[in-house]
Design a protein around this motif. Structure first.
Motif, short mmCIF file in Angstrom:
data_model
loop_
_atom_site.label_atom_id
_atom_site.label_comp_id
_atom_site.label_asym_id
_atom_site.label_seq_id
_atom_site.Cartn_x
_atom_site.Cartn_y
_atom_site.Cartn_z
N PRO A 35 0.81 -1.23 0.00
CA PRO A 35 0.00 0.00 0.00
C PRO A 35 0.84 1.27 0.00
N ARG A 36 2.07 1.19 0.51
CA ARG A 36 2.93 2.38 0.48
C ARG A 36 3.26 2.78 -0.94
N ARG A 37 3.28 1.81 -1.85
CA ARG A 37 3.55 2.13 -3.26
C ARG A 37 2.43 3.00 -3.83
N LEU A 38 1.19 2.69 -3.45
CA LEU A 38 0.07 3.51 -3.88
C LEU A 38 0.23 4.93 -3.36
N GLY A 39 0.67 5.06 -2.11
CA GLY A 39 0.90 6.40 -1.54
C GLY A 39 1.97 7.16 -2.30
N VAL A 40 3.03 6.45 -2.68
CA VAL A 40 4.12 7.09 -3.44
C VAL A 40 3.61 7.53 -4.81
N LEU A 41 2.82 6.68 -5.47
CA LEU A 41 2.26 7.05 -6.78
C LEU A 41 1.31 8.23 -6.65
N TRP A 42 0.49 8.20 -5.60
CA TRP A 42 -0.47 9.28 -5.38
C TRP A 42 0.26 10.60 -5.13
N LEU A 43 1.30 10.57 -4.30
CA LEU A 43 2.06 11.79 -4.03
C LEU A 43 2.78 12.31 -5.27
N ALA A 44 3.28 11.40 -6.08
CA ALA A 44 3.94 11.83 -7.32
C ALA A 44 2.95 12.52 -8.25
N GLU A 45 1.74 11.98 -8.36
CA GLU A 45 0.71 12.60 -9.20
C GLU A 45 0.27 13.93 -8.61
N LEU A 46 0.14 14.01 -7.30
CA LEU A 46 -0.23 15.26 -6.65
C LEU A 46 0.85 16.32 -6.87
N ARG A 47 2.10 15.91 -6.78
CA ARG A 47 3.22 16.83 -7.02
C ARG A 47 3.18 17.36 -8.45
N ARG A 48 2.90 16.48 -9.41
CA ARG A 48 2.84 16.90 -10.81
C ARG A 48 1.70 17.88 -11.04
N LEU A 49 0.52 17.58 -10.49
CA LEU A 49 -0.63 18.46 -10.67
C LEU A 49 -0.42 19.81 -9.99
N THR A 50 0.20 19.79 -8.82
CA THR A 50 0.47 21.04 -8.11
C THR A 50 1.45 21.90 -8.88
N THR A 51 2.48 21.27 -9.43
CA THR A 51 3.46 22.02 -10.21
C THR A 51 2.80 22.66 -11.43
N GLU A 52 1.94 21.91 -12.11
CA GLU A 52 1.23 22.46 -13.27
C GLU A 52 0.33 23.63 -12.85
N ALA A 53 -0.38 23.47 -11.73
CA ALA A 53 -1.30 24.51 -11.29
C ALA A 53 -0.55 25.77 -10.89
N LEU A 54 0.59 25.61 -10.21
CA LEU A 54 1.35 26.78 -9.76
C LEU A 54 1.97 27.55 -10.92
N ARG A 55 2.12 26.91 -12.06
CA ARG A 55 2.70 27.58 -13.23
C ARG A 55 1.63 28.08 -14.20
N SER A 56 0.37 27.87 -13.88
CA SER A 56 -0.69 28.28 -14.80
C SER A 56 -0.84 29.80 -14.78
N PRO A 57 -1.26 30.38 -15.90
CA PRO A 57 -1.45 31.84 -15.96
C PRO A 57 -2.48 32.34 -14.95
N ALA A 58 -3.52 31.55 -14.71
CA ALA A 58 -4.56 31.97 -13.76
C ALA A 58 -3.99 32.07 -12.35
N PHE A 59 -3.21 31.09 -11.94
CA PHE A 59 -2.62 31.13 -10.60
C PHE A 59 -1.63 32.29 -10.47
N LEU A 60 -0.83 32.49 -11.50
CA LEU A 60 0.15 33.59 -11.44
C LEU A 60 -0.56 34.95 -11.37
N ALA A 61 -1.66 35.10 -12.08
CA ALA A 61 -2.42 36.35 -12.02
C ALA A 61 -3.01 36.55 -10.62
N LEU A 62 -3.53 35.47 -10.03
CA LEU A 62 -4.08 35.56 -8.68
C LEU A 62 -2.99 35.90 -7.66
#
Length: 89
Positions: A35-62
């Motif tokens: 089950p820890r592997r699922l947690g690692v995969l989930w965190l990796a996906e969360l990290r990727r989505l967060t990085t994309e969101a933080l670089r989006s034009p909408a977030f930067l404008a906000l």
């Protein structure tokens, strides 16, 4: 969707009421193993989505808007609330 019923004593065969989709999802979870592997995969996906969101034009404008707002308040400029509070009375 009800959870699949499993007869552990009988080798884990699904009951007739269990849906195929339930067992597909169960098979994917079992394939992950630890089950820890699922947690690692989930965190990796969360990290990727967060990085994309933080670089989006909408977030930067906000962020730019919020920083500008905080800078105005720190410099002592009058806030919107203080300008309009006298109108309520």
């Amino acid at each position: 969707m009800p959870a699949p019923e499993v007869d552990l004593a009988g080798g884990g065969a699904p009951s007739p009421r269990a849906g195929a989709a339930d067992w597909d999802a169960f098979a994917k979870l079992v394939a992950l193993g630890d089950p820890r592997r699922l947690g690692v995969l989930w965190l990796a996906e969360l990290r990727r989505l967060t990085t994309e969101a933080l670089r989006s034009p909408a977030f930067l404008a906000l962020a730019k808007f919020n920083l500008g707002f905080l800078a105005r308040r720190t410099r002592g400029e009058v806030s919107w609330r203080s300008q309009h509070s006298s109108q309520r009375m």
